[in-house]
Design a protein around this motif. Structure first.
Motif, PDB file in Angstrom:
ATOM      1  N   UNK A  11       0.714  -1.157  -0.066  1.00 41.13           N
ATOM      2  CA  UNK A  11      -0.180   0.110  -0.238  1.00 41.13           C
ATOM      3  C   UNK A  11       0.825   1.082  -0.005  1.00 41.13           C
ATOM      4  N   UNK A  12       1.964   1.317   0.613  1.00 41.55           N
ATOM      5  CA  UNK A  12       3.028   2.427   0.639  1.00 41.55           C
ATOM      6  C   UNK A  12       3.421   2.866  -0.595  1.00 41.55           C
ATOM      7  N   UNK A  13       3.366   1.830  -1.672  1.00 42.10           N
ATOM      8  CA  UNK A  13       3.809   1.996  -2.947  1.00 42.10           C
ATOM      9  C   UNK A  13       2.665   2.436  -4.032  1.00 42.10           C
ATOM     10  N   UNK A  14       1.474   2.496  -3.233  1.00 43.25           N
ATOM     11  CA  UNK A  14       0.180   2.853  -4.093  1.00 43.25           C
ATOM     12  C   UNK A  14       0.336   4.114  -4.808  1.00 43.25           C
ATOM     13  N   UNK A  15      -0.419   4.101  -6.054  1.00 40.89           N
ATOM     14  CA  UNK A  15      -0.541   5.434  -6.708  1.00 40.89           C
ATOM     15  C   UNK A  15      -1.285   6.501  -6.054  1.00 40.89           C
ATOM     16  N   UNK A  16      -2.270   6.062  -5.294  1.00 39.57           N
ATOM     17  CA  UNK A  16      -2.936   7.140  -4.538  1.00 39.57           C
ATOM     18  C   UNK A  16      -2.053   7.772  -3.380  1.00 39.57           C
ATOM     19  N   UNK A  17      -1.759   8.941  -3.571  1.00 42.07           N
ATOM     20  CA  UNK A  17      -0.745   9.447  -2.364  1.00 42.07           C
ATOM     21  C   UNK A  17      -1.379   9.411  -1.145  1.00 42.07           C
ATOM     22  N   UNK A  18      -2.602   9.340  -0.653  1.00 43.62           N
ATOM     23  CA  UNK A  18      -3.191   9.563   0.477  1.00 43.62           C
ATOM     24  C   UNK A  18      -2.983   8.142   1.038  1.00 43.62           C
ATOM     25  N   UNK A  19      -3.349   7.097   0.331  1.00 42.09           N
ATOM     26  CA  UNK A  19      -3.567   5.750   0.730  1.00 42.09           C
ATOM     27  C   UNK A  19      -1.822   5.256   1.105  1.00 42.09           C
TER      28      UNK A  19
END
Length: 70
Positions: A11-19
Motif C-alpha cells: 500500500x505504501x507504493x500505491x499510486x494514491x498518495x493518501x493511501x
C-alpha cells in the motif's frame, strides 16, 4: 504479522498518495513498536546500551534516552 506488514509495504507504493501516506505512517508505527520490543528483549538478555545502540545505528545516549525509562 508478516502478511500485514507485506500489505502495508504494498500500500505504501500505491499510486494514491493518501493511501500511500497512511500505509507509510502505519509501517512507521509498527516498526517503532517492534524496535521497542527488541530493545527490551536485548536488555533482558543482558546486552549493554552501547551494544544495542550499535545494532540500530544510533548513539548509546540516544537509545538510552528513547528506551531507558520504559
Amino acid at each position: 504479522m508478516a502478511d500485514d506488514l507485506a500489505e502495508l509495504v504494498r500500500q505504501a507504493q500505491d499510486d494514491d498518495p493518501l493511501l500511500a501516506l497512511q500505509a507509510t505512517a502505519a509501517l512507521r508505527r509498527e516498526l517503532e513498536r517492534v524496535e521497542a520490543v527488541q530493545v527490551r528483549r536485548a536488555r533482558v538478555a543482558g546486552l549493554a546500551w552501547a551494544q544495542i545502540a550499535n545494532a540500530i545505528g544510533v548513539t548509546k545516549q540516544a537509545v538510552h534516552k528513547k528506551y531507558g525509562k520504559r
